[in-house]
Scaffold this motif. Sequence first.
Motif, PDB file in Angstrom:
ATOM      1  N   GLY A  52       0.816  -1.207   0.000  1.00 45.90           N
ATOM      2  CA  GLY A  52       0.000   0.000   0.000  1.00 45.90           C
ATOM      3  C   GLY A  52       0.847   1.253   0.000  1.00 45.90           C
ATOM      4  O   GLY A  52       2.069   1.198  -0.168  1.00 45.90           O
ATOM      5  N   ASP A  53       0.199   2.361   0.204  1.00 43.25           N
ATOM      6  CA  ASP A  53       0.810   3.687   0.112  1.00 43.25           C
ATOM      7  C   ASP A  53       1.251   4.143   1.499  1.00 43.25           C
ATOM      8  O   ASP A  53       0.420   4.428   2.366  1.00 43.25           O
ATOM      9  N   LEU A  54       2.559   4.267   1.705  1.00 43.39           N
ATOM     10  CA  LEU A  54       3.082   4.649   3.011  1.00 43.39           C
ATOM     11  C   LEU A  54       2.797   6.102   3.371  1.00 43.39           C
ATOM     12  O   LEU A  54       2.957   6.486   4.532  1.00 43.39           O
ATOM     13  N   THR A  55       2.388   6.918   2.400  1.00 39.47           N
ATOM     14  CA  THR A  55       2.027   8.283   2.764  1.00 39.47           C
ATOM     15  C   THR A  55       0.695   8.328   3.514  1.00 39.47           C
ATOM     16  O   THR A  55       0.345   9.360   4.095  1.00 39.47           O
ATOM     17  N   ASP A  56      -0.025   7.223   3.516  1.00 35.34           N
ATOM     18  CA  ASP A  56      -1.271   7.087   4.283  1.00 35.34           C
ATOM     19  C   ASP A  56      -0.931   6.480   5.643  1.00 35.34           C
ATOM     20  O   ASP A  56      -0.455   5.350   5.713  1.00 35.34           O
ATOM     21  N   PRO A  57      -1.145   7.197   6.747  1.00 33.41           N
ATOM     22  CA  PRO A  57      -0.794   6.646   8.058  1.00 33.41           C
ATOM     23  C   PRO A  57      -1.489   5.335   8.394  1.00 33.41           C
ATOM     24  O   PRO A  57      -0.998   4.546   9.196  1.00 33.41           O
ATOM     25  N   ALA A  58      -2.612   5.062   7.746  1.00 31.04           N
ATOM     26  CA  ALA A  58      -3.332   3.818   8.017  1.00 31.04           C
ATOM     27  C   ALA A  58      -2.503   2.595   7.644  1.00 31.04           C
ATOM     28  O   ALA A  58      -2.656   1.530   8.262  1.00 31.04           O
ATOM     29  N   LEU A  59      -1.618   2.720   6.652  1.00 27.69           N
ATOM     30  CA  LEU A  59      -0.810   1.565   6.255  1.00 27.69           C
ATOM     31  C   LEU A  59       0.179   1.203   7.354  1.00 27.69           C
ATOM     32  O   LEU A  59       0.390   0.022   7.654  1.00 27.69           O
ATOM     33  N   SER A  60       0.804   2.200   7.968  1.00 23.22           N
ATOM     34  CA  SER A  60       1.725   1.930   9.079  1.00 23.22           C
ATOM     35  C   SER A  60       0.987   1.324  10.261  1.00 23.22           C
ATOM     36  O   SER A  60       1.496   0.414  10.930  1.00 23.22           O
ATOM     37  N   GLU A  61      -0.227   1.800  10.519  1.00 24.37           N
ATOM     38  CA  GLU A  61      -1.030   1.226  11.597  1.00 24.37           C
ATOM     39  C   GLU A  61      -1.367  -0.234  11.304  1.00 24.37           C
ATOM     40  O   GLU A  61      -1.340  -1.082  12.210  1.00 24.37           O
ATOM     41  N   ARG A  62      -1.668  -0.511  10.046  1.00 20.71           N
ATOM     42  CA  ARG A  62      -1.981  -1.896   9.658  1.00 20.71           C
ATOM     43  C   ARG A  62      -0.774  -2.805   9.856  1.00 20.71           C
ATOM     44  O   ARG A  62      -0.887  -3.920  10.380  1.00 20.71           O
ATOM     45  N   ALA A  63       0.413  -2.341   9.452  1.00 24.94           N
ATOM     46  CA  ALA A  63       1.623  -3.146   9.617  1.00 24.94           C
ATOM     47  C   ALA A  63       1.912  -3.415  11.088  1.00 24.94           C
ATOM     48  O   ALA A  63       2.260  -4.541  11.480  1.00 24.94           O
ATOM     49  N   ALA A  64       1.764  -2.388  11.932  1.00 25.68           N
ATOM     50  CA  ALA A  64       1.994  -2.566  13.368  1.00 25.68           C
ATOM     51  C   ALA A  64       0.977  -3.533  13.965  1.00 25.68           C
ATOM     52  O   ALA A  64       1.310  -4.342  14.841  1.00 25.68           O
ATOM     53  N   SER A  65      -0.250  -3.452  13.483  1.00 28.58           N
ATOM     54  CA  SER A  65      -1.287  -4.361  13.981  1.00 28.58           C
ATOM     55  C   SER A  65      -0.971  -5.809  13.602  1.00 28.58           C
ATOM     56  O   SER A  65      -1.156  -6.732  14.410  1.00 28.58           O
ATOM     57  N   ILE A  66      -0.492  -6.031  12.379  1.00 29.59           N
ATOM     58  CA  ILE A  66      -0.117  -7.383  11.954  1.00 29.59           C
ATOM     59  C   ILE A  66       1.065  -7.904  12.775  1.00 29.59           C
ATOM     60  O   ILE A  66       1.106  -9.068  13.166  1.00 29.59           O
ATOM     61  N   ALA A  67       2.023  -7.021  13.041  1.00 30.11           N
ATOM     62  CA  ALA A  67       3.167  -7.432  13.867  1.00 30.11           C
ATOM     63  C   ALA A  67       2.721  -7.783  15.281  1.00 30.11           C
ATOM     64  O   ALA A  67       3.260  -8.695  15.904  1.00 30.11           O
ATOM     65  N   GLY A  68       1.745  -7.055  15.801  1.00 28.57           N
ATOM     66  CA  GLY A  68       1.190  -7.361  17.112  1.00 28.57           C
ATOM     67  C   GLY A  68       2.140  -7.026  18.247  1.00 28.57           C
ATOM     68  O   GLY A  68       3.093  -6.263  18.100  1.00 28.57           O
ATOM     69  N   ASP A  69       1.895  -7.644  19.403  1.00 35.20           N
ATOM     70  CA  ASP A  69       2.669  -7.291  20.593  1.00 35.20           C
ATOM     71  C   ASP A  69       4.075  -7.892  20.588  1.00 35.20           C
ATOM     72  O   ASP A  69       4.844  -7.673  21.529  1.00 35.20           O
ATOM     73  N   GLU A  70       4.433  -8.621  19.532  1.00 35.98           N
ATOM     74  CA  GLU A  70       5.804  -9.119  19.393  1.00 35.98           C
ATOM     75  C   GLU A  70       6.708  -8.125  18.662  1.00 35.98           C
ATOM     76  O   GLU A  70       7.905  -8.363  18.518  1.00 35.98           O
ATOM     77  N   LEU A  71       6.128  -7.006  18.194  1.00 36.63           N
ATOM     78  CA  LEU A  71       6.920  -6.008  17.479  1.00 36.63           C
ATOM     79  C   LEU A  71       8.015  -5.456  18.385  1.00 36.63           C
ATOM     80  O   LEU A  71       7.744  -4.891  19.448  1.00 36.63           O
ATOM     81  N   SER A  72       9.275  -5.624  17.964  1.00 30.39           N
ATOM     82  CA  SER A  72      10.399  -5.103  18.752  1.00 30.39           C
ATOM     83  C   SER A  72      11.428  -4.374  17.895  1.00 30.39           C
ATOM     84  O   SER A  72      12.262  -3.642  18.425  1.00 30.39           O
TER      85      SER A  72
END
Length: 235
Positions: A52-72
Amino acid sequence: MRETAVITGAAGGIGAAVARRLAAEGVRCVLVDRKPELAEVAAEIGGEAVIGDLTDPALSERAASIAGDELSLLVLNAGMNSSDKDPATLDLDRYRAVVGVNQHAVVWGLRAALPVLRTRGGGSIVVTASLAALRATPQDPIYAMTKHAVIGLVRALSGSLAEENIQLNAVCPGLVDTPLTAGNRERFRAAGIAVLDADSVAAAIVRTLRSGESGTELVVRPDLPDELYRPAPLP
């Protein structure tokens, strides 16, 4: 808990090379890019693709959500150059795209990931900047402006984030052989200009992710040792 990394600009070049290195260490990788080739890189390393388009903040939110609480681990690597040298003839659509990817998307990535890193008690972030962040670059002043902004953000935030056990660093490579510079490859070769390979820069990024330091600005150049850049004190 298994380490998980979010890597932007991962369809090729430096981002894909970082993903391969981290995956080889057993890190789960969530890859982000606008290019459909991202799916092939993700399949190759057993990662997950977020297209997707990284200029849209929703894409970064989606990536962080997929990574979940293991994101380090977070590598904010996506970049775009500009062909405009004169502000008087600036292509406004291209300008907005370059600033959106190089500058705003870094902020969106931090905005999405920091709440997770704080909840888990720490993490490590590397932003791919450039030598253009540290010196005048008349060949591409808009690109240089965005990379100066990124370095300014790292300098402003790294100290306070370190107090929360979150490292924030920048890697500043010279010219790199990536899709971003592919159109000038023959010109560089003819002029005898040395160019870095993407994996060398990826190795520096992974080392910086693991360094335990914060506020690092690591300069990476062809045929020279990597070197920490330290701004001169104000007179």
